[in-house]
Design a protein around this motif. Structure first.
Motif, mmCIF file in Angstrom:
data_model
loop_
_atom_site.group_PDB
_atom_site.id
_atom_site.type_symbol
_atom_site.label_atom_id
_atom_site.label_comp_id
_atom_site.label_asym_id
_atom_site.label_seq_id
_atom_site.Cartn_x
_atom_site.Cartn_y
_atom_site.Cartn_z
ATOM 1 N N THR A 86 0.806 -1.241 0.000
ATOM 2 C CA THR A 86 0.000 0.000 0.000
ATOM 3 C C THR A 86 0.834 1.284 0.000
ATOM 4 O O THR A 86 0.455 2.251 -0.621
ATOM 5 N N LEU A 138 -15.223 2.811 -3.123
ATOM 6 C CA LEU A 138 -14.491 1.634 -2.657
ATOM 7 C C LEU A 138 -15.061 1.062 -1.354
ATOM 8 O O LEU A 138 -14.407 0.243 -0.686
ATOM 9 N N LEU A 152 -15.770 2.452 1.593
ATOM 10 C CA LEU A 152 -15.177 2.896 2.853
ATOM 11 C C LEU A 152 -16.001 4.086 3.356
ATOM 12 O O LEU A 152 -15.739 5.235 2.964
ATOM 13 N N GLN A 182 -8.884 -3.198 4.018
ATOM 14 C CA GLN A 182 -9.266 -1.781 4.016
ATOM 15 C C GLN A 182 -8.081 -0.934 3.563
ATOM 16 O O GLN A 182 -8.237 -0.004 2.757
ATOM 17 N N GLN A 203 -5.727 -1.813 1.570
ATOM 18 C CA GLN A 203 -5.536 -1.959 0.134
ATOM 19 C C GLN A 203 -6.567 -1.147 -0.638
ATOM 20 O O GLN A 203 -6.265 -0.575 -1.676
ATOM 21 N N ARG A 204 -7.778 -1.052 -0.102
ATOM 22 C CA ARG A 204 -8.792 -0.208 -0.736
ATOM 23 C C ARG A 204 -8.341 1.242 -0.733
ATOM 24 O O ARG A 204 -8.518 1.964 -1.718
ATOM 25 N N PHE A 227 -4.129 -6.650 -4.685
ATOM 26 C CA PHE A 227 -5.064 -7.412 -3.857
ATOM 27 C C PHE A 227 -4.386 -8.630 -3.233
ATOM 28 O O PHE A 227 -5.044 -9.538 -2.756
ATOM 29 N N THR A 265 -12.931 -10.860 -0.074
ATOM 30 C CA THR A 265 -12.575 -9.445 -0.244
ATOM 31 C C THR A 265 -11.907 -9.236 -1.597
ATOM 32 O O THR A 265 -12.178 -8.271 -2.312
ATOM 33 N N LEU A 297 -13.047 -6.805 -4.702
ATOM 34 C CA LEU A 297 -12.218 -5.746 -5.288
ATOM 35 C C LEU A 297 -11.984 -5.972 -6.773
ATOM 36 O O LEU A 297 -11.922 -5.019 -7.555
ATOM 37 N N GLU A 319 -14.988 -4.729 -8.494
ATOM 38 C CA GLU A 319 -14.964 -3.265 -8.514
ATOM 39 C C GLU A 319 -14.003 -2.737 -9.563
ATOM 40 O O GLU A 319 -14.295 -1.786 -10.288
#
Ligand SMILES: Nc1ncnc2c1ncn2[C@@H]1O[C@H](COP(=O)(O)OP(=O)(O)OP(=O)(O)O)[C@@H](O)[C@H]1O
Length: 318
Positions: free
Chosen positions: A84, A121, A123, A140, A142-143, A163, A170, A174, A177
């Motif tokens: 990240t 995303l 959050l 979270q 990584q999002r 990811f 999860t 993603l 998304e």
């Protein structure tokens, strides 16, 4: 559009990337796969000049990247990595707004953009905006990393195992998304992953690397159906390649008109894959499924024979 022409990178006496040529068209998602140390991350990092290439040429939208200032280039290109790279002493909101602030967007526009991305995303702003990276779960964080990469709305996204180390649910969320974002916003994405299912599911163009070279590239189905050599075949799944092919082939490719026979009781959505259809046949102990649309209306049927008997690699039904 990103073009690599005979690009080479050496570290001392080692050639990490060896004269690779690759074109990623606008709106395309290109996945780089290959065994550890084959040069995937180096290739990615040369595109935003975190690593300078020493041979060949890299062009973005027709311009050699050496013509750009490295920092300016990196503000134009989103970059998300597995670890990240979030600033630990900055809140989530501040981390996401980094590039827009560097680009001197007005404060109100930065806030608006950060909130938009957090919603995108999953959050919730009230819950996450003021948290610090250490207070987030891996998924979270990584999002947040992906949101930060998207913040200044770059045309190009470079993603290095964004990811990785996530649980499958999860991760799948993603992936969906990302595919959705790409379809809606037409981003050009270069994606490095060790997860072959992820690469096959996401890529428009799959690039297999080995020892700094590209061994084969093309659409995932092309590579699954005709791997260039034993290495590619084994990397793509070995004996499981047929199932992997079924996992990315849509049911509608093998669907037939509803037969006058009794309507099958078991139903499958028209967006499903052959793999999902097989799983349902197995679960329900049936050989025919009704294919239904969003309103649960049958639009056709799919049979075991239609899937298997036709021979997936033939690409036709009988
Ligand atoms: N900064 C560096 N200095 C020296 N050698 C490096 C450097 N970065 C990468 N290498 C070497 O270049 C080769 C390619 O590395 P790279 O990180 O691109 O591989 P990769 O395919 O991304 O690997 P992985 O899947 O393990 O992340 C490796 O042999 C690596 O040891």
């Amino acid at each position: 559009m990103i073009e690599l022409k005979s690009v080479t990178k050496r570290f001392g006496s080692e050639t990490a990337v060896d004269a690779i040529s690759l074109t990623v068209n606008r709106g395309e998602l290109c996945a780089l796969v290959g065994t550890s140390g084959c040069g995937k991350s180096t290739t990615l990092r040369m595109i935003n000049r975190l690593i300078e290439h020493d041979g060949g040429e890299i062009h973005i939208d027709g311009r050699p990247i050496r013509e750009f200032d490295g920092r300016v280039l990196r503000r134009r290109i989103g970059y998300a990595i597995q670890s990240t790279g979030l600033f630990p002493h900055w809140s989530v909101a501040r981390n996401i707004g980094l590039v827009p602030r560097l680009l001197k967007w007005p404060a109100a526009r930065v806030t608006e953009r950060v909130e938009e991305l957090m919603a995108l995303l999953g959050l919730p702003v009230e819950q996450f905006a003021d948290k610090y990276p250490a207070q987030l779960s891996g998924g979270q964080a990584q999002r947040v990393g992906v949101a930060r990469a998207l913040a200044a709305d770059p045309d190009i996204l470079l993603m290095d195992e964004p990811f990785g180390a996530l649980d499958p649910i999860t991760r799948e969320g993603l992936q969906v998304e990302l595919r959705d974002l790409q379809a809606r916003l037409q981003k050009t994405i270069v994606f490095v992953t060790h997860d072959m299912d992820e690469a096959l599911a996401l890529a428009d163009r799959l690039v297999v690397m080995k020892a700094g070279r590209i061994v084969q590239q093309g659409r995932p189905l092309e590579l699954l159906r005709a791997p260039a050599d034993a290495f590619v075949a084994s990397l793509l799944g070995g004996d499981d390649r047929g199932l992997k092919e079924a996992a990315i082939t849509p049911v509608v490719e093998r669907m037939r008109p509803l037969s006058p026979r009794l309507l099958p009781q078991a139903r499958i959505a028209r967006e499903a894959t052959l793999h999902q259809a097989l799983a349902m046949m197995f679960r329900e102990r049936v050989e025919r499924l009704a294919v239904v649309d969003d309103e649960d209306m049958p639009v056709g049927e799919i049979s075991l024979r239609g899937i298997v008997g036709a021979g997936l690699s033939e690409g036709r039904d009988r």
